[in-house]
Design a protein around this motif. Sequence first.
Motif, PDB file in Angstrom:
ATOM      1  N   GLN A 188       0.840  -1.195   0.000  1.00  0.00           N
ATOM      2  CA  GLN A 188       0.000   0.000   0.000  1.00  0.00           C
ATOM      3  C   GLN A 188       0.876   1.247   0.000  1.00  0.00           C
ATOM      4  OE1 GLN A 188      -3.230   0.266  -0.172  1.00  0.00           O
ATOM      5  NE2 GLN A 188      -4.177  -1.598   0.635  1.00  0.00           N
ATOM      6  N   PRO A 189       0.393   2.353  -0.574  1.00  0.00           N
ATOM      7  CA  PRO A 189       1.172   3.593  -0.480  1.00  0.00           C
ATOM      8  C   PRO A 189       1.195   4.097   0.958  1.00  0.00           C
ATOM      9  CG  PRO A 189      -0.979   4.025  -1.461  1.00  0.00           C
ATOM     10  CD  PRO A 189      -0.871   2.535  -1.317  1.00  0.00           C
ATOM     11  N   PHE A 190       2.154   4.961   1.278  1.00  0.00           N
ATOM     12  CA  PHE A 190       2.124   5.614   2.576  1.00  0.00           C
ATOM     13  C   PHE A 190       0.902   6.535   2.602  1.00  0.00           C
ATOM     14  CE2 PHE A 190       7.001   5.265   2.313  1.00  0.00           C
ATOM     15  CZ  PHE A 190       6.990   4.032   2.951  1.00  0.00           C
ATOM     16  N   SER A 208       0.313   9.724   2.927  1.00  0.00           N
ATOM     17  CA  SER A 208       0.224  10.992   2.195  1.00  0.00           C
ATOM     18  C   SER A 208      -0.258  10.756   0.763  1.00  0.00           C
ATOM     19  CB  SER A 208       1.578  11.699   2.174  1.00  0.00           C
ATOM     20  OG  SER A 208       2.516  10.956   1.436  1.00  0.00           O
ATOM     21  N   ARG A 209      -0.115   9.534   0.267  1.00  0.00           N
ATOM     22  CA  ARG A 209      -0.522   9.223  -1.099  1.00  0.00           C
ATOM     23  C   ARG A 209      -1.660   8.203  -1.155  1.00  0.00           C
ATOM     24  NH1 ARG A 209       0.852  12.184  -5.653  1.00  0.00           N
ATOM     25  NH2 ARG A 209       1.989  13.779  -4.566  1.00  0.00           N
ATOM     26  N   ALA A 218       7.170   6.459   6.379  1.00  0.00           N
ATOM     27  CA  ALA A 218       6.788   7.628   5.578  1.00  0.00           C
ATOM     28  C   ALA A 218       7.847   8.730   5.680  1.00  0.00           C
ATOM     29  CB  ALA A 218       5.432   8.154   6.034  1.00  0.00           C
ATOM     30  N   CYS A 219       8.400   8.916   6.862  1.00  0.00           N
ATOM     31  CA  CYS A 219       9.458   9.914   7.022  1.00  0.00           C
ATOM     32  C   CYS A 219      10.799   9.185   7.154  1.00  0.00           C
ATOM     33  CB  CYS A 219       9.197  10.766   8.265  1.00  0.00           C
ATOM     34  SG  CYS A 219      10.450  12.037   8.482  1.00  0.00           S
ATOM     35  N   PRO A 220      11.798   9.574   6.342  1.00  0.00           N
ATOM     36  CA  PRO A 220      13.085   8.866   6.384  1.00  0.00           C
ATOM     37  C   PRO A 220      13.804   8.964   7.732  1.00  0.00           C
ATOM     38  CG  PRO A 220      13.015  10.442   4.544  1.00  0.00           C
ATOM     39  CD  PRO A 220      11.770  10.640   5.335  1.00  0.00           C
ATOM     40  N   GLY A 239       3.315   8.595  -7.798  1.00  0.00           N
ATOM     41  CA  GLY A 239       3.258   9.920  -8.402  1.00  0.00           C
ATOM     42  C   GLY A 239       3.932  11.009  -7.598  1.00  0.00           C
ATOM     43  N   MET A 240       4.571  10.641  -6.501  1.00  0.00           N
ATOM     44  CA  MET A 240       5.249  11.643  -5.666  1.00  0.00           C
ATOM     45  C   MET A 240       6.491  12.151  -6.389  1.00  0.00           C
ATOM     46  SD  MET A 240       5.447  13.148  -2.604  1.00  0.00           S
ATOM     47  CE  MET A 240       4.670  12.233  -1.278  1.00  0.00           C
ATOM     48  N   GLU A 271       8.011  17.719  -4.310  1.00  0.00           N
ATOM     49  CA  GLU A 271       6.901  17.592  -3.366  1.00  0.00           C
ATOM     50  C   GLU A 271       7.368  16.977  -2.041  1.00  0.00           C
ATOM     51  OE1 GLU A 271       2.540  15.898  -4.255  1.00  0.00           O
ATOM     52  OE2 GLU A 271       3.994  15.657  -5.868  1.00  0.00           O
ATOM     53  N   PHE A 272       8.175  15.936  -2.159  1.00  0.00           N
ATOM     54  CA  PHE A 272       8.698  15.280  -0.951  1.00  0.00           C
ATOM     55  C   PHE A 272       9.507  16.273  -0.120  1.00  0.00           C
ATOM     56  CE2 PHE A 272      12.771  13.292   0.519  1.00  0.00           C
ATOM     57  CZ  PHE A 272      12.289  12.886   1.750  1.00  0.00           C
ATOM     58  N   LEU A 276       7.461  13.992   3.768  1.00  0.00           N
ATOM     59  CA  LEU A 276       6.970  12.617   3.866  1.00  0.00           C
ATOM     60  C   LEU A 276       6.978  11.965   2.492  1.00  0.00           C
ATOM     61  CD1 LEU A 276       3.892  13.114   6.234  1.00  0.00           C
ATOM     62  CD2 LEU A 276       6.114  12.151   6.833  1.00  0.00           C
ATOM     63  N   LEU A 277       7.396  10.715   2.455  1.00  0.00           N
ATOM     64  CA  LEU A 277       7.423   9.968   1.194  1.00  0.00           C
ATOM     65  C   LEU A 277       6.037   9.419   0.882  1.00  0.00           C
ATOM     66  CD1 LEU A 277      10.783   8.197   1.957  1.00  0.00           C
ATOM     67  CD2 LEU A 277      10.418   9.751   0.032  1.00  0.00           C
ATOM     68  N   GLY A 278       5.837   9.045  -0.409  1.00  0.00           N
ATOM     69  CA  GLY A 278       4.516   8.605  -0.831  1.00  0.00           C
ATOM     70  C   GLY A 278       4.298   7.106  -0.816  1.00  0.00           C
ATOM     71  N   CYS A 279       5.357   6.336  -1.032  1.00  0.00           N
ATOM     72  CA  CYS A 279       5.212   4.879  -1.015  1.00  0.00           C
ATOM     73  C   CYS A 279       6.582   4.236  -0.864  1.00  0.00           C
ATOM     74  CB  CYS A 279       4.496   4.387  -2.278  1.00  0.00           C
ATOM     75  SG  CYS A 279       5.568   4.302  -3.731  1.00  0.00           S
TER      76      CYS A 279
END
Lengths: 356, 161
Positions: free
Chosen positions: A38-40, A42-43, A164-166, B72-73, B77-78, B83-86
């Motif tokens: 699944q995407p994180f 935010s997406r 989601a956050c590195p 699509g990220m 934008e990141f 925050l990353l998208g996937c």
Amino acid sequence: MTLDELARSTGEWLATGGPLSDVVISSRIRLARNVADQPFLSRASREQRTEIERTLFEAVAACNFGQSTFYIDVDKSDPLDRQLLVERHLISRQHADAEGSRGVAIASSETFALMINEEDHLRIQVMRRGLNLDEAWEETTRVDSALESLVDFAYHQRYGYLTACPTNVGTGLRVSVMLHLPALKLTGEMEKVFRAAKDMRLAVRGLFGEGTDALGDFFQVSNQVTLGENEEDILSAFKANVIPSVVKYEQEARRVLQKDQLAILDDKIWRAFGLLQNARTMSTEEALYLLSHLRMGVVLKRVQNVNLDAINELFLAIQSAHLQKRQGTKLDGEHRSILRAQLIRDCLARATTNKN
Amino acid sequence: MVCQRCKKQTATVHLTDLVKGEKREKHLCEQCAAHEGVTVKQHISINDVLNSFLMSQTGVQQLAQLKCPDCGMSFVEFRSQGLLGCPRDYDVFGEVLNGMIERAQDGHTQHAGKAPGQSKVVDPRQQKRLRLHRELREAIENEKYELAAQLRDQLAELDAQ
């Protein structure tokens, strides 16, 4: 277990006792995990969000954690209930204020809480009173492994568990120890702690985590590096170096205060006690500030006849949502202040024996 | 030092460029720097320094084009939301992200902790419970209440064992 019952209890992490509990209030461990395919968030679309919640909720329901859990649909909850969960540190402010499908599974003993769809799909949080990271980690990894046998988590050969956050990538592990440091605050030596923490790549935050003030002299020390060190090493640094050295600073400051400035110390403690026993209105901030001084007085045995459990209980009970839940109705700020002062007076009257 | 371009004014802008792995230094006066498209800000924020550092590493255009085909990220934008998208973004943003991780994680770029499957709980009942929960939900959604009742009994039986 219901939220109303919750509002009347103290919660595992604020209970008295536990190793080094004169300084260490509680130990917390958090793991960040995401569902692999699944995407994180935010997406994630609305539908994907719901699907993620369902996947994790069902996995949680299928696991046997050795104690019952209850699930709260945070999205559908009343704002007051959400606030109550934030005050008890079962969910974050961010989780309470977010939108869309999300929830939290809480162990009936409140030793763990699993936030679903916060910044990551899953945040496993385990709490223990005092300094007790071994037991907290044992439960954390047990919960993680049980869930992992049912759900594939996003994992990368190089970076480990993906978040989601590195800044959380790798172990996804955040160790936080909550400390009560009134003497260091009084002697103006908090700088020592901040400097030591910085050297060890640790963050020092206030009572409610990121971006909050250190209300009531409570500080939270947590690791910042989550990648490149294994979980046991991160934990042992806390057990062997970080916490013992901060505890030693605080104990030394308490010793010096008692030796050189006893009258000033006693004045702080007894003024706090006097106000708490007599005030007719009180804000949360003032109450936390005064309860902190009274707690120090009880721990140092300058005040001998007050039960420490009662003080710990008050740290939660005086907060806005707890007050309103207890009263069973919504109240404006002025009424909360009146009710808060009354609750403190009643509670201290019950907790005080006539020995002084 | 005299400006390399006009050879008159004092050079106050010093640039180091990496071109094809080769380091090239430039020393210019403010006017010539402006002429070459280098703007000199009086107050530079740390963020700008970091951003320009990142941009200079891979080239602005290349970075601006980075976009995850799955979610699509885009990299831009990141950078703005943090925050990353996937999961795939970790590979799509490759070396630039790796550099950021290295700085945030005290120089580390390789996981050294727990990995999936290392400590799997072998509990077949748990798998069964998950399947029953799923079937129960589907039964209720499809209004097959008789089946739902059976599944609920099976779940209760499993829990009682």
